[in-house]
Structures are given as structure tokens and as C-alpha cells.
Design an enzyme around this catalytic site. Structure first.
Site, PDB file in Angstrom:
ATOM      1  N   ARG A  35       0.479  -1.779   0.353  1.00  0.00           N
ATOM      2  CA  ARG A  35      -0.094  -0.035  -0.177  1.00  0.00           C
ATOM      3  C   ARG A  35       1.109   1.476   0.011  1.00  0.00           C
ATOM      4  NH1 ARG A  35      -5.590  -0.322   2.026  1.00  0.00           N
ATOM      5  NH2 ARG A  35      -5.946  -2.596   1.451  1.00  0.00           N
ATOM      6  N   ASP A 139     -15.967   9.109   9.006  1.00  0.00           N
ATOM      7  CA  ASP A 139     -14.631   8.151   8.603  1.00  0.00           C
ATOM      8  C   ASP A 139     -13.398   8.763   9.252  1.00  0.00           C
ATOM      9  OD1 ASP A 139     -14.281   5.379   6.150  1.00  0.00           O
ATOM     10  OD2 ASP A 139     -12.267   6.517   7.049  1.00  0.00           O
TER      11      ASP A 139
END
Length: 270
Positions: A35, A139
Site C-alpha cells: 500500500r 470516517d
């Protein structure tokens, strides 16, 4: 790809855990490396050590948030786990509430929030709930929240939305926007988004009748999972419904819960 050494991985994992509660066990090292590696390349860094120094520093230039975005983005799509939406419809048919507040506590790109909005808009049209309903999506990732506010999605993500709902609530893109759809304003006006860290005390943003906390607990270790669930449940009304990811099972927490279905729980009225 540049190697992520064990000690550097442990330092990144510790930074994420102490800062925002994310837990990365040793077997997650390949995921972390894959990632973050493209970001290192883009920034021109020679190794993960340089990147760690940046995100751990006081003057990170916003890079810590970028790292969080990269490490927490997971697949999402509309009407994921449809049995949960069927249960909401069943509950609301029984209660027929005049008003309703829903919290999508790990909203990612907004698929969950807008899926719920489609269902509630249909129920309002049918006279099964009142017109006073709203959805809050939160979030930790600023990037996904910006995307959610734009409400533009690849049509593949809408594969579980019925043709009738697509026609009622979505605009289909043409020309350069071919393959994309945007949620219509009449639905978006019921949904708002904001940034929130589930691992710190939560301001009084409730109470809510329904809370979704799906597919986020996988990022936390067991003690943090229980703390997060209890913290979120302070914002749920007694008799309200909590949804977790079906595969996440029941998380040990102090708040009494009644099991309704896989991944669905009622907060027991005290």
C-alpha cells in the site's frame, strides 16, 4: 520494490496504533508494504525509513493522513450484506417512526450511507416512515469523505441497486463520464459527512436509531474493538439497532446487546 524491514514495519504499526488505534499484526507487513510503496516512489524516497521519519514528524505536511488513507481503504459497494437492509425495512414497518437518525460510523466512500438513503426514501414515499430522516456518515479518512460528498460512483459499485432505484436516485454519466453514476440531490440532501476518529472520545452526535459499524473492526486489536463498540453504542438509542460486519461476529463489550441476526444487534434498554 523497496524492502520493508521488520523494525521499520513495527515502528509504522506502533505509530498507527498509538495515533488512531489501527492494529497491524506481523502477517500484515506485505499489505503495508504494497500500500505504501507507490507513495514512496512518488515522493522520491529511497526507503521506508525516510517515509516513517516524515509521517512521524511534527511537520508531516499532511502525509500522515495520506498514509492512513492508503492503509484503511477497503472494497465497498452499494447494498453490501442485503439482509441488514431487509431487517431495517422489517423493523421500520413495525414501528413506522415519524423521524429517524442513522449513523454510518465507518462510511468509507459513502456507498453504505447512500444505500440506506435509497431504502429510507422508498419507505417515505410508501408512507411507512415520516419525512424527517437523516444519515450521518463519518470516517477517519479525509480523502474518502471528499469522494463521498461528490457522490459519483463507477456503475460496477451499483451492481446490487435495482433498475428502479437507479432510475429514481441516480444520474447516469455520458460522454467522458460514461460508466459513472451520480446520486441525485434529492437523496444527497438527507446525507452529510464528517471526519471522526472512533478511537478517541466522541462528542454527543446522537442519539441514533440505527448505527452501522461494519467492516472497520478488522483494523483493531481485541481490546480496542471492545472500546470502540462501547464508545459507538453511547450514541445509539435504547432499543436501537447496531450492525457489524456479518463475518466479524459478536464483539465483547460492556453494553448489553440482544442478537437479532448475523451482524445485527439491539441495544437493550436499561
Amino acid at each position: 520494490m523497496t524492502a520493508l524491514h521488520d523494525n521499520t514495519f513495527r515502528a509504522i504499526a506502533e505509530l498507527m496504533h498509538t495515533s488512531i488505534g489501527l492494529s497491524f499484526a506481523a502477517h500484515k507487513k506485505p499489505l503495508v508494504a504494497s500500500r505504501l510503496a507507490p507513495r514512496l516512489q512518488r515522493l522520491g524516497f529511497d526507503g521506508f525509513e525516510d517515509y516513517l521519519a516524515l509521517i512521524a514528524g511534527n511537520d508531516d505536511q499532511g502525509e500522515f493522513q495520506v498514509a492512513v488513507d492508503l492503509l484503511t481503504t477497503n472494497e465497498t459497494y452499494f447494498f453490501r450484506e442485503p439482509a441488514h437492509y431487509a431487517l431495517i425495512e422489517q423493523e421500520l414497518a413495525r414501528k413506522r417512526p415519524a423521524s429517524l437518525r442513522v449513523w454510518s460510523a465507518a462510511s468509507s466512500f459513502g456507498d453504505e450511507a447512500y444505500s440506506t438513503a435509497m431504502l429510507l426514501a422508498d419507505l417515505q414515499t410508501q408512507g411507512r416512515i415520516g419525512d424527517d430522516w437523516s444519515i450521518l456518515g463519518t470516517d477517519i479518512s479525509d480523502r474518502v469523505l471528499r469522494s463521498a460528498s461528490q457522490a459519483i460512483y463507477p456503475q460496477e459499485r451499483l451492481r446490487n441497486v435495482s433498475p428502479e432505484r437507479l432510475k429514481r436516485y441516480c444520474w447516469r454519466g455520458e460522454g467522458e463520464a460514461e460508466g459513472l453514476s451520480q446520486i441525485q440531490p434529492k437523496l444527497r440532501e438527507h446525507v452529510r459527512f464528517g471526519q471522526l476518529n472512533l478511537c478517541v472520545p466522541i462528542d454527543d452526535i446522537g442519539p441514533f436509531d440505527v448505527v452501522f459499524l461494519r467492516n472497520v473492526l478488522i483494523y483493531f486489536d481485541p481490546p480496542t474493538k471492545a472500546e470502540v463498540v462501547d464508545r459507538v453504542l453511547t450514541q445509539l438509542r435504547p432499543d436501537g439497532i447496531l450492525f457489524l460486519g456479518t463475518a466479524e461476529g459478536r464483539v465483547p463489550c460492556r453494553t448489553p446487546l440482544q442478537v437479532l441476526a448475523p451482524g445485527a444487534f439491539r441495544k437493550v434498554a436499561g
